[in-house]
Write a protein that holds these residues in place. Structure first.
Motif, PDB file in Angstrom:
ATOM      1  N   LEU A   1      12.654  15.279   1.605  1.00 24.38           N
ATOM      2  CA  LEU A   1      11.597  14.452   2.159  1.00 24.38           C
ATOM      3  C   LEU A   1      11.925  14.090   3.598  1.00 24.38           C
ATOM      4  CD1 LEU A   1      11.155  11.903  -0.800  1.00 24.38           C
ATOM      5  CD2 LEU A   1       9.815  13.972  -0.394  1.00 24.38           C
ATOM      6  N   SER A   2      10.903  13.655   4.291  1.00 28.16           N
ATOM      7  CA  SER A   2      11.092  13.088   5.629  1.00 28.16           C
ATOM      8  C   SER A   2      10.259  11.817   5.692  1.00 28.16           C
ATOM      9  CB  SER A   2      10.649  14.082   6.709  1.00 28.16           C
ATOM     10  OG  SER A   2      10.835  13.521   7.994  1.00 28.16           O
ATOM     11  N   TRP A   3      10.910  10.693   5.948  1.00 29.39           N
ATOM     12  CA  TRP A   3      10.249   9.388   5.855  1.00 29.39           C
ATOM     13  C   TRP A   3      10.203   8.695   7.206  1.00 29.39           C
ATOM     14  CZ3 TRP A   3       7.103   6.905   2.826  1.00 29.39           C
ATOM     15  CH2 TRP A   3       6.945   5.526   2.952  1.00 29.39           C
ATOM     16  N   ARG A   4       9.072   8.058   7.456  1.00 30.92           N
ATOM     17  CA  ARG A   4       8.893   7.264   8.664  1.00 30.92           C
ATOM     18  C   ARG A   4       8.609   5.826   8.266  1.00 30.92           C
ATOM     19  NH1 ARG A   4       4.614   9.907  12.443  1.00 30.92           N
ATOM     20  NH2 ARG A   4       3.230   8.304  11.601  1.00 30.92           N
ATOM     21  N   GLY A   5       9.056   4.882   9.049  1.00 30.36           N
ATOM     22  CA  GLY A   5       8.986   3.479   8.666  1.00 30.36           C
ATOM     23  C   GLY A   5       7.586   2.945   8.467  1.00 30.36           C
ATOM     24  N   ASP A   6       6.559   3.622   9.001  1.00 32.62           N
ATOM     25  CA  ASP A   6       5.189   3.151   8.825  1.00 32.62           C
ATOM     26  C   ASP A   6       4.501   3.754   7.610  1.00 32.62           C
ATOM     27  OD1 ASP A   6       4.898   5.736   9.652  1.00 32.62           O
ATOM     28  OD2 ASP A   6       3.722   5.288  11.451  1.00 32.62           O
ATOM     29  N   GLY A   7       5.293   4.409   6.719  1.00 30.18           N
ATOM     30  CA  GLY A   7       4.731   4.937   5.478  1.00 30.18           C
ATOM     31  C   GLY A   7       4.285   6.375   5.550  1.00 30.18           C
ATOM     32  N   CYS A   8       4.674   7.103   6.573  1.00 32.36           N
ATOM     33  CA  CYS A   8       4.291   8.510   6.709  1.00 32.36           C
ATOM     34  C   CYS A   8       5.342   9.385   6.038  1.00 32.36           C
ATOM     35  CB  CYS A   8       4.143   8.874   8.179  1.00 32.36           C
ATOM     36  SG  CYS A   8       3.645  10.598   8.445  1.00 32.36           S
ATOM     37  N   MET A   9       4.916  10.164   5.065  1.00 32.74           N
ATOM     38  CA  MET A   9       5.821  11.051   4.329  1.00 32.74           C
ATOM     39  C   MET A   9       5.599  12.495   4.762  1.00 32.74           C
ATOM     40  SD  MET A   9       8.218  11.193   1.960  1.00 32.74           S
ATOM     41  CE  MET A   9       8.139   9.854   0.767  1.00 32.74           C
ATOM     42  N   ASN A  10       6.691  13.134   5.156  1.00 33.38           N
ATOM     43  CA  ASN A  10       6.681  14.543   5.543  1.00 33.38           C
ATOM     44  C   ASN A  10       5.727  14.830   6.691  1.00 33.38           C
ATOM     45  OD1 ASN A  10       8.555  15.107   3.511  1.00 33.38           O
ATOM     46  ND2 ASN A  10       6.949  15.470   1.994  1.00 33.38           N
ATOM     47  N   GLY A  11       5.434  13.816   7.479  1.00 32.13           N
ATOM     48  CA  GLY A  11       4.611  14.006   8.662  1.00 32.13           C
ATOM     49  C   GLY A  11       3.144  14.240   8.397  1.00 32.13           C
ATOM     50  N   ARG A  12       2.705  14.118   7.121  1.00 27.81           N
ATOM     51  CA  ARG A  12       1.306  14.434   6.841  1.00 27.81           C
ATOM     52  C   ARG A  12       0.663  13.552   5.772  1.00 27.81           C
ATOM     53  NH1 ARG A  12       4.425  18.524   4.593  1.00 27.81           N
ATOM     54  NH2 ARG A  12       4.285  18.730   2.332  1.00 27.81           N
ATOM     55  N   THR A  13       1.430  12.890   4.939  1.00 29.63           N
ATOM     56  CA  THR A  13       0.869  12.109   3.839  1.00 29.63           C
ATOM     57  C   THR A  13       1.159  10.634   4.045  1.00 29.63           C
ATOM     58  OG1 THR A  13       1.237  13.967   2.318  1.00 29.63           O
ATOM     59  CG2 THR A  13       0.773  11.830   1.342  1.00 29.63           C
ATOM     60  N   GLN A  14       0.100   9.840   4.117  1.00 27.46           N
ATOM     61  CA  GLN A  14       0.261   8.411   4.321  1.00 27.46           C
ATOM     62  C   GLN A  14       0.442   7.692   2.991  1.00 27.46           C
ATOM     63  OE1 GLN A  14       0.354   6.630   7.355  1.00 27.46           O
ATOM     64  NE2 GLN A  14       1.113   5.085   5.932  1.00 27.46           N
ATOM     65  N   TYR A  15       1.473   6.856   2.896  1.00 23.70           N
ATOM     66  CA  TYR A  15       1.698   5.990   1.745  1.00 23.70           C
ATOM     67  C   TYR A  15       1.202   4.586   2.101  1.00 23.70           C
ATOM     68  CZ  TYR A  15       4.647   9.261  -0.920  1.00 23.70           C
ATOM     69  OH  TYR A  15       5.110  10.314  -1.658  1.00 23.70           O
ATOM     70  N   ALA A  16       0.863   3.819   1.069  1.00 22.82           N
ATOM     71  CA  ALA A  16       0.437   2.428   1.260  1.00 22.82           C
ATOM     72  C   ALA A  16       1.461   1.501   0.620  1.00 22.82           C
ATOM     73  CB  ALA A  16      -0.943   2.196   0.646  1.00 22.82           C
ATOM     74  N   GLU A  17       1.515   0.257   1.125  1.00 26.18           N
ATOM     75  CA  GLU A  17       2.410  -0.734   0.534  1.00 26.18           C
ATOM     76  C   GLU A  17       2.066  -0.906  -0.937  1.00 26.18           C
ATOM     77  OE1 GLU A  17       1.006  -0.964   3.425  1.00 26.18           O
ATOM     78  OE2 GLU A  17       2.356  -1.798   4.938  1.00 26.18           O
ATOM     79  N   ALA A  18       3.091  -0.863  -1.799  1.00 28.74           N
ATOM     80  CA  ALA A  18       2.886  -0.905  -3.246  1.00 28.74           C
ATOM     81  C   ALA A  18       3.065  -2.317  -3.770  1.00 28.74           C
ATOM     82  CB  ALA A  18       3.861   0.037  -3.954  1.00 28.74           C
ATOM     83  N   PRO A  19       2.368  -2.648  -4.848  1.00 26.23           N
ATOM     84  CA  PRO A  19       2.600  -3.954  -5.491  1.00 26.23           C
ATOM     85  C   PRO A  19       4.055  -4.067  -5.936  1.00 26.23           C
ATOM     86  CG  PRO A  19       0.609  -2.902  -6.355  1.00 26.23           C
ATOM     87  CD  PRO A  19       1.311  -1.873  -5.517  1.00 26.23           C
ATOM     88  N   GLY A  20       4.683  -5.178  -5.649  1.00 28.04           N
ATOM     89  CA  GLY A  20       6.068  -5.373  -6.049  1.00 28.04           C
ATOM     90  C   GLY A  20       7.081  -4.810  -5.075  1.00 28.04           C
ATOM     91  N   GLY A  21       6.615  -4.229  -3.959  1.00 28.42           N
ATOM     92  CA  GLY A  21       7.553  -3.707  -2.965  1.00 28.42           C
ATOM     93  C   GLY A  21       7.573  -2.201  -2.925  1.00 28.42           C
ATOM     94  N   GLY A  22       8.035  -1.662  -1.811  1.00 31.33           N
ATOM     95  CA  GLY A  22       8.070  -0.217  -1.643  1.00 31.33           C
ATOM     96  C   GLY A  22       6.723   0.335  -1.204  1.00 31.33           C
ATOM     97  N   TRP A  23       6.597   1.653  -1.315  1.00 29.47           N
ATOM     98  CA  TRP A  23       5.403   2.367  -0.859  1.00 29.47           C
ATOM     99  C   TRP A  23       4.909   3.279  -1.975  1.00 29.47           C
ATOM    100  CZ3 TRP A  23       3.704   1.763   4.329  1.00 29.47           C
ATOM    101  CH2 TRP A  23       4.548   1.006   5.136  1.00 29.47           C
TER     102      TRP A  23
END
Length: 516
Positions: free
Chosen positions: A406-428
């Motif tokens: 994987l490649s992770w960016r601090g703003d929730g971008c995974m592998n330079g193409r997939t955006q993650y959102a803040e998850a309930p309880g912490g994490g993305w």
């Protein structure tokens, strides 16, 4: 039957009408592993005609080993040999609204196995379990028993209409050889029509192919036979047909949760032990640093006192010399210089003595704490990562991917193409709903703990249609750093998550570290 000659359906209808009875609707598939396996189970119908007249019909069960390949018993399709060129194979999936014509690719009478190819439909393949199986282990048979069909079918159309297979439960009773073929003996109820259907473990993996049963006479118990997975694998290998296999034992979700909690507690204990050891090392290092600083301070003080004494002695000599020179008229200038030098040396001696350092332990402790140690700092992961499967924290029912890059960016971008959102309880979190595979994946990543989890839901066609409809409302397709866009993504994903079953089918837990 779609793709089959229409007259054959009519002939089948006339032949079965006399057997029709009250229709009992099949219950919808439950959100469990066996229901997930049932998506790849089909009814196999073979119709033989002579001069346009239907003369015979046979039906059984089959299951997918690839999206377009089905395994069944050889005796289910024996009409093809008895009526060469005048029999057709029909495949009726357990979901959807169509049936399809199939073609036999390979037949093995000695093993009583057949491989059928079907086009126009993608079936979820079942996975074969190749691990150890103990006696009295629970197991499940899926299929289309003829006695149930005769009791519930209203018309011949019911035999070519997709419907969920019937399940029955039993236990493993032993291993035997039947006419030279390795078989499993079990107590799950099967009947004519179950032939060719899968025998499953609780996780929905194939243990064997149901093929025959004993007859209970004069109070004798009935047992069933299933062709062993070793025979099935050999048959598929000879047919050059790849198949998914797994040897990981079946684990219930409750057991997986318990193991996950135990592993998490073990890691917590280890982390506390590491923290305690780090604290002890830090304390020992601090004591050593204090002792060294105290010794260095004492040495410095001694040196400065000695230096002050030397300077004082030199100042006395300089002042004394100035007094002697002052008595000589021709030495007045040298006397003044000596007096000034003596005064400077005296002041330097006093200053050196007064400026000798005191020992301050707080300054040593502060310096140590400012340096810190890697063991006591927590840093969120970012950049290229290598994630390794943690089997003891996972529930595995399908062959897993052992490592994930994987490649992770601090703003929730995974592998330079997939955006993650803040998850309930912490994490993305990101929920993936594919167009073809009948699987929804809920992906969660915690960059602080380094935990990456793939929770997989194996859903029915109806549930997948609903999930794809909800996915269509997700607007965030690529990475975007805007907080508002991530909040909208979290809301849209929440609707998908709500539509999923209460229990997950598979949960893969990975531990991620920075990639070298």
């Amino acid at each position: 039957m779609t793709n089959a000659p229409l007259p054959l359906v009519r002939l089948l209808a006339s032949w079965l009408t006399a057997l029709a009875a009250m229709l009992v609707l099949a219950a919808p598939a439950r959100a469990d592993d066996v229901s997930a396996a049932a998506r790849g189970v089909v009814r196999v119908v073979v119709i033989a005609t002579v001069d346009g007249e239907m003369v015979d019909v046979e039906h059984g069960t089959g299951f997918a080993v690839a999206p377009g390949r089905i395994v069944t018993n050889a005796h289910v399709v024996e009409l093809l040999e008895r009526y060469p060129g005048e029999a057709v194979v029909g495949v009726v999936p357990s979901e959807g609204d169509k049936s399809f014509e199939g073609r036999v690719l390979r037949l093995d009478k000695s093993r009583d196995l057949a491989l059928i190819e079907v086009t126009g439909v993608r079936l979820p393949p079942l996975t074969l379990y190749t691990g150890q199986l103990g006696e009295s282990d629970p197991l499940i048979a899926l299929g289309y028993p003829g006695n149930v069909d005769l009791a519930t079918a209203r018309s011949a159309d019911d035999f070519v209409t997709p419907t969920a297979p019937v399940r029955s439960q039993g236990v493993m009773s032993g291993n035997r050889t039947l006419e030279g073929t390795a078989v499993l003996v079990h107590t799950a109820s099967i009947a004519r029509g179950n032939s060719g259907g899968p025998l499953l473990d609780r996780c929905g993996r194939v243990l064997g192919v149901n093929s025959a049963l004993t007859r209970g006479e004069e109070g004798d118990a009935s047992f069933a036979f299933a062709i062993a997975d070793s025979e099935l694998i050999a048959f598929l290998r000879e047919a050059s047909q790849p198949v998914s296999t797994i040897a990981t034992p079946c684990l219930t979700l409750a057991d997986a949760d318990a193991r996950d909690r135990a592993e998490a507690e073990r890691q917590s204990v280890e982390e506390r032990e590491r923290a305690r050891a780090a604290a002890e090392r830090a304390r020992d290092d601090r004591e050593a640093a204090l002792e060294k600083a105290r010794a260095d301070n004492a040495k410095t003080r001694e040196n400065m006192i000695a230096g002050a004494a030397l300077l004082l002695a030199l100042s006395v000599l300089a002042i004394g010399g100035a007094g002697l020179l002052a008595g000589k008229r021709q030495k007045q200038r040298q006397a003044r210089i000596a007096a000034i030098a003596g005064g400077v040396l005296f002041v330097a001696a006093i200053a050196t003595f007064l400026l000798r350092p005191d020992f301050d332990p707080e300054s040593v402790a502060a310096a140590d704490e400012s340096g810190g140690t890697a063991a006591t700092r927590t840093t969120a992961l970012s950049g290229p990562l290598l994630c390794t499967l943690v089997p003891e924290r996972s529930r595995i029912i399908l062959p897993p991917v052992e490592t994930v890059s994987l490649s992770w960016r601090g703003d929730g971008c995974m592998n330079g193409r997939t955006q993650y959102a803040e998850a309930p309880g912490g994490g993305w979190e990101r929920i993936l709903v594919p167009n073809e595979d009948a699987t929804v994946s809920v992906l969660r990543f915690d960059p602080v703990s380094g935990s990456y989890t793939n929770s997989r839901y194996l859903l029915s066609a109806e549930a997948m249609t609903r999930a794809r409809s909800l996915r269509g409302q997700v607007q965030q397709k690529a990475c975007a750093a805007e907080t508002g866009a991530r909040a909208a993504l979290a809301t849209q994903q929440s609707a998908i998550r709500t539509s999923l079953p209460a229990q997950v089918n598979e949960r893969l837990v990975y531990r991620c570290t920075a990639a070298k």
